[in-house]
Each structure stands twice: as structure tokens, then as C-alpha cells.
Enzyme design. Structure first.
Site, PDB file in Angstrom:
ATOM      1  N   LYS A 121      28.310  35.144  41.483  1.00 16.53           N
ATOM      2  CA  LYS A 121      27.944  34.599  42.831  1.00 16.53           C
ATOM      3  C   LYS A 121      26.323  35.237  42.531  1.00 16.53           C
ATOM      4  CE  LYS A 121      32.836  34.930  43.709  1.00 16.53           C
ATOM      5  NZ  LYS A 121      33.016  35.835  43.510  1.00 16.53           N
ATOM      6  N   PHE A 131      47.964  28.387  46.736  1.00 13.32           N
ATOM      7  CA  PHE A 131      47.198  26.967  46.704  1.00 13.32           C
ATOM      8  C   PHE A 131      46.339  26.825  45.794  1.00 13.32           C
ATOM      9  CE2 PHE A 131      43.093  30.095  46.047  1.00 13.32           C
ATOM     10  CZ  PHE A 131      43.606  31.451  45.961  1.00 13.32           C
ATOM     11  N   ARG A 186      40.829  26.524  53.318  1.00  5.82           N
ATOM     12  CA  ARG A 186      40.936  27.817  53.344  1.00  5.82           C
ATOM     13  C   ARG A 186      41.693  27.683  54.584  1.00  5.82           C
ATOM     14  NH1 ARG A 186      41.624  30.797  48.845  1.00  5.82           N
ATOM     15  NH2 ARG A 186      39.927  31.637  47.777  1.00  5.82           N
ATOM     16  N   TYR A 236      29.340  45.473  17.420  1.00  3.57           N
ATOM     17  CA  TYR A 236      30.493  46.466  18.259  1.00  3.57           C
ATOM     18  C   TYR A 236      29.847  47.346  19.599  1.00  3.57           C
ATOM     19  CZ  TYR A 236      35.117  46.852  19.506  1.00  3.57           C
ATOM     20  OH  TYR A 236      36.240  47.006  20.604  1.00  3.57           O
ATOM     21  N   PHE A 251      39.053  39.847  50.686  1.00  5.45           N
ATOM     22  CA  PHE A 251      39.624  39.532  49.540  1.00  5.45           C
ATOM     23  C   PHE A 251      40.441  39.546  48.975  1.00  5.45           C
ATOM     24  CE2 PHE A 251      37.471  37.134  46.144  1.00  5.45           C
ATOM     25  CZ  PHE A 251      37.044  35.928  46.874  1.00  5.45           C
ATOM     26  N   THR A 252      40.882  38.165  48.818  1.00  8.36           N
ATOM     27  CA  THR A 252      41.781  38.168  47.678  1.00  8.36           C
ATOM     28  C   THR A 252      42.312  38.881  46.623  1.00  8.36           C
ATOM     29  OG1 THR A 252      41.011  35.907  46.637  1.00  8.36           O
ATOM     30  CG2 THR A 252      42.231  35.187  48.109  1.00  8.36           C
ATOM     31  N   ASP A 261      31.710  46.228  47.842  1.00 11.84           N
ATOM     32  CA  ASP A 261      31.767  44.520  47.226  1.00 11.84           C
ATOM     33  C   ASP A 261      30.479  43.895  47.201  1.00 11.84           C
ATOM     34  OD1 ASP A 261      32.614  41.984  46.277  1.00 11.84           O
ATOM     35  OD2 ASP A 261      34.328  42.283  47.417  1.00 11.84           O
TER      36      ASP A 261
HETATM   37  C1  LIG Z   1      34.437  35.744  43.543  1.00 10.10           C
HETATM   38  C2  LIG Z   1      34.592  37.135  44.537  1.00 10.10           C
HETATM   39  C3  LIG Z   1      35.317  38.921  43.578  1.00 10.10           C
HETATM   40  C4  LIG Z   1      35.910  38.390  42.730  1.00 10.10           C
HETATM   41  O1  LIG Z   1      35.043  38.084  41.395  1.00 10.10           O
HETATM   42  P1  LIG Z   1      35.545  37.454  40.228  1.00 10.10           P
HETATM   43  O2  LIG Z   1      33.888  37.371  39.905  1.00 10.10           O
HETATM   44  O3  LIG Z   1      35.689  36.077  41.013  1.00 10.10           O
HETATM   45  O4  LIG Z   1      36.474  38.133  39.647  1.00 10.10           O
HETATM   46  C5  LIG Z   1      35.382  39.702  44.789  1.00 10.10           C
HETATM   47  N1  LIG Z   1      34.401  39.977  45.946  1.00 10.10           N
HETATM   48  C6  LIG Z   1      34.586  38.148  46.811  1.00 10.10           C
HETATM   49  C7  LIG Z   1      33.821  38.453  48.202  1.00 10.10           C
HETATM   50  C8  LIG Z   1      33.654  37.474  45.990  1.00 10.10           C
HETATM   51  O5  LIG Z   1      33.793  36.415  46.757  1.00 10.10           O
END
Ligand SMILES: *Cc1c(COP(=O)(O)O)cnc(C)c1O
Length: 455
Positions: free
Chosen positions: A256, A446, A380, A70, A122-123, A213
Site C-alpha cells: 500500500k 468471499f 464487503r 544471500y 483487519f482480516t 498497523d
Molecule cells: C493489506 C493490509 C494488511 C496485510 O498486508 P498484506 O501485505 O496484504 O499481507 C494489514 N493491515 C491492513 C490494514 C491492510 O490493509
């Protein structure tokens, strides 16, 4: 001489072949929304590159060595060492995925009423900035919003737009600048080292924090090596370190460019930010040494961070995306140019000029591509953009279908099949009909909306 994948395959996952009738039935059941299709019926799944990577034998064997204690697990030390070595930041706070890190940093750095400039939204990033009381301001160069304009670094920050914002609201009203490398929503477009240097200079002049980011930073490094004068002989690993040297910290989606199925983290230089992040992470994610992940997940991410900055891996990765993109360009299919790092984007407006944007051309094209060949893509465009506060549809300039390539999962032969499918559809495009909503949720529509064909 041609090169091939810098790995060989030791385990395979069989794919389902289906008939057109079966796929049409599945589409009706899914309300013509590719998000609602079961993955078992998708022949080639290009919905997203997020968490869909194939891990290496080294990652799988590292998982067996996960320390599931832990507190004080050695797996955290392994992740910390990997982040120090590959990105150059001394401090790391793991989170369950990228948005977990975005949540924490937005709470730490934002005072309600402040602004956060960024190179396109970004969303999840914007959602967390707004949740913390900030206003997002787009400072990406104009070229990023035009699918047909060629620019080597279409993700660059427009320094004039940033200066103008600082002049208008004052530096103390800017919580931080968030620079994405690469820019997902612009088509996986990179930022140049020169641009990062200029942003750093401006931030230093005004005492503004520069955050990254860093979700696809390794792919960004490849484009710098390929396109920016002076970097042809520098390894992508060294370019990543130089890129990150300009930042105060980063949020990372490990799903990613860390080549894992789940995971993320915050990294930074400031002990003050580290202390605040550790205070918050226990509330929302878990202990500061695991942040909502298992010890084995931390181990897999530590190995993935190093594999993702390898020159041969990156040349093959970006090469595969281009292998698909260039076949489409040669056949006259309209796509976003130049081809970016993680996906090929079909320009649905140019593909289906007989459809009005209100007839949901990108949604219709994604559905038709699945019916045609079992290739799953993502909309998109107008559906993703949602509604204005007055209830009318937002009409984004870009109306796109995203073919997103998972890392190390498919072969170039799969890309050939995708190209053939898209080109066949291109030849039959006049017969493709539009769609209309039959169910629409109030937010992020979406994901779960349902549609039917317009007669
Ligand atoms: C996927 C993504 C995120 C968020 O990451 P998650 O692991 O999906 O929570 C943030 N910024 C960009 C550009 C992304 O493609």
C-alpha cells in the site's frame, strides 16, 4: 487554480474493451464473484489498492541496482536508511508482505490468553493475533460503524473503551494495543495526532506496548495536515515522523503506502524485540536482511517509502479518490461518508433496498457493475463476514461495495467513467436481482464462493 497529476506517463499498458455479452459470459464462468474474473477482461480494475501501484522510473532504476547476495546485501542498508529517515525507527526486519510482519509480532508479543485491543479489526491482523492465542477487542469510536455519520477522524481509538478494558482485565493481560492508520475496514478513515497522544499517555501510565498497523500512514498524515488544528503548515513527511514517534514499533504492508507490488517489514525501537524478530524471521521468511524478498524488491521499497510521503503526491492521491466520491454524492448515490483515503464504498443496503441482506445485495451490485461497464469492485458485506459458529450467516451493519483506487495507475478520466457507470446503475437499480450461493468454502468464503441469480 486546478492542479493535475504530479507525474507524467512514460509507459502505458493497454486496457481491454469488451462487450456486455462477453462480460455476462465471463460473470457466469466466474460464478458472479468478481475475485474469480480474469483481470484481462476488467476494463477498470478497482478490486484492491494492494500491490497494484504503478512504480516510478526511480523505483524501476533502483531495482536494477538490487544486491542479490544471500547475506549482507547493501539493498538492506538502503531499506534500513529509508525507514530510519521516513518513519524514525532504528531497526527494521523485512518480510514478504504485511501479514508476514503480523505473524512475527503476534508470536513475539502475545502470551496465550491475552487481549489485543485495536481500532477495528483487519482480516489478516486479527487472524494472526488469534492464531497466537489472543482475543481481539474492538476499541474504535462508535462513529466508525455508521456509514452516514460525518467525523473528521472516524478511525480514532475510543479512550474510554480502552480504559474500560484495562480496568476489566488488567494491564498485564494486554499484549499490546494495535492502532491502524488509516482504518481500512471503516472506509480508509484516519486517526488524529491528538488521539495518538492520548493513547500513548494511557499506555505509558499502564506500561502497555503501542504498536501500529502503519499500512496507510502517509494517507493518514494527509488528513491530519488537512483537518487537525496546528498542522496546516507541517509537511506530510514531518507529520508521519511525529505520528510514528508515539509508537514502539510497526507492521507495514509495503503493497500500500510503500508504492511497491510486493514487500513489507517490521520496524521497532526495542533491541529485545529486534532480536526475537530476527530469530523468527529466519524460520518463516528468510535471512534478517531480506525476509523473503529479492534485493531489488528492497530497493524499490526504499525509494517508494520516500515518494509516498510527498505532499503533492498525497494531495493528488486523496484528491482522485474524492473526485470519484463527490460525483457519486452529487448524483444522490449512497456512499460511506466522509470519503476516506484509498477507496469509495457504495452503501448497498441503501442502493438496493428491495433486496434482503440474505439476497447478498453488495455481491449482486458488484457483479452488476462489472456486467454494465467492465469496472471490477469488491464485496464487503454479508459474504465477507462469513458464518457464526452455529452455522448462521453473520449480518454485519455495513453492507458495502468497495471501489478501491490503485496508486498512480488510473487518471481522473477513468474515475469519471466509473462515476458514470455507477450513476447509470443507480438509475436502473430497481431491476437488479439478488444472488444465492451455489458453492461456499468453509473459510474466507468471499474469495472463492460461486453464486447464481435469484429469479
Ligand atoms: C493489506 C493490509 C494488511 C496485510 O498486508 P498484506 O501485505 O496484504 O499481507 C494489514 N493491515 C491492513 C490494514 C491492510 O490493509
Amino acid at each position: 487554480m486546478r492542479t493535475a497529476e504530479p507525474y507524467r506517463i512514460k509507459m502505458v499498458e493497454p486496457l481491454t474493451m469488451s462487450t456486455r455479452a462477453e462480460r455476462e459470459q465471463a460473470l457466469v464462468k466466474a460464478g458472479y464473484n468478481t475475485f474469480l474474473l480474469p483481470s484481462s477482461i476488467c476494463y477498470i480494475d478497482l478490486l484492491t489498492d494492494s500491490g497494484t501501484s504503478a512504480m516510478s522510473d526511480r523505483q524501476w532504476s533502483a531495482m536494477m541496482m538490487g544486491d542479490e547476495a544471500y547475506a549482507g546485501a547493501r539493498s538492506f542498508d538502503h531499506l534500513e536508511q529509508a525507514v530510519q529517515e521516513t518513519y524514525g525507527f532504528p531497526y527494521v526486519v523485512p518480510t514478504h508482505q504485511g501479514r508476514g510482519a503480523e505473524h512475527l509480532i503476534s508470536r513475539i508479543l502475545i502470551t496465550p490468553g491475552q487481549y489485543v485491543p485495536g481500532n477495528m479489526y483487519f482480516t489478516t491482523t486479527r487472524a494472526h493475533q488469534e492464531l497466537a492465542g489472543a482475543t481481539f477487542v474492538d476499541v474504535v469510536i462508535d462513529e466508525a460503524h455508521d456509514p452516514a455519520v460525518e467525523h473528521p477522524f472516524k478511525g480514532n481509538v475510543d479512550i474510554n473503551k480502552l480504559e474500560k478494558l484495562i480496568g476489566e482485565v488488567g494491564a498485564d493481560k494486554i499484549a499490546y494495543i494495535n492502532v491502524a492508520v488509516t482504518v481500512n475496514m471503516a472506509g480508509g478513515q484516519p486517526v488524529s495526532m491528538e488521539n495518538l497522544r492520548q493513547v500513548r499517555e494511557l499506555c505509558d501510565e499502564h506500561g502497555i506496548i503501542m504498536w501500529s498497523d502503519a499500512t496507510r500512514l502517509a494517507e493518514n498524515a494527509f488528513f491530519i495536515q488537512e483537518r487537525e488544528p496546528g498542522y496546516a503548515d507541517t509537511s506530510c513527511a514531518d507529520i508521519v515522523l511525529e505520528m510514528m514517534s508515539h509508537f514502539d514499533g510497526l507492521t507495514m504492508s509495503g503493497k500500500k503506502d510503500a508504492l511497491v507490488n510486493i514487500g513489507g517489514f517490521l520496524a521497532m525501537r526495542s533491541e529485545e524485540i529486534l532480536t526475537k524478530a530476527r530469530e523468527l524471521v529466519v524460520l518463516f521468511e528468510g535471512m534478517p536482511t531480506y525476509g523473503g524478498l529479492a534485493g531489488r524488491d528492497l530497493e524499490a521499497m526504499a525509494v517508494g517509502l520516500r515518494e509516498a510521503v510527498d505532499d503533492h503526491y498525497l494531495a493528488n492521491r486523496i484528491g482522485q479518490v474524492r473526485h470519484l466520491g463527490h460525483q457519486l454524492v452529487d448524483a444522490g448515490v449512497p456512499i460511506v461518508q466522509p470519503v476516506g483515503g484509498h477507496a469509495v464504498f457504495l452503501d448497498a443496503r441503501a442502493f438496493l433496498p428491495h433486496l434482503d441482506q440474505e439476497e447478498l445485495p453488495a455481491q449482486a451490485l458488484a457483479a452488476e457493475l462489472f456486467a454494465h461497464s467492465g469496472v471490477r469492485a469488491m464485496e464487503r458485506g454479508i459474504v465477507s463476514a462469513g458464518r457464526n459458529p452455529d452455522g448462521t450467516n453473520r449480518h454485519p451493519a455495513l453492507e458495502l461495495v468497495r471501489l478501491t483506487i490503485p496508486r498512480r495507475v488510473y487518471t481522473d478520466r477513468h474515475m469519471d467513467v466509473v462515476a458514470d457507470s455507477v450513476i447509470e446503475l443507480w438509475e436502473e437499480r430497481d431491476a437488479i436481482r439478488g444472488l444465492r450461493f451455489v458453492y461456499e468454502p468453509p473459510t474466507l468464503r468471499f474469495f472463492t464462493s460461486r453464486f447464481e441469480p435469484i429469479d
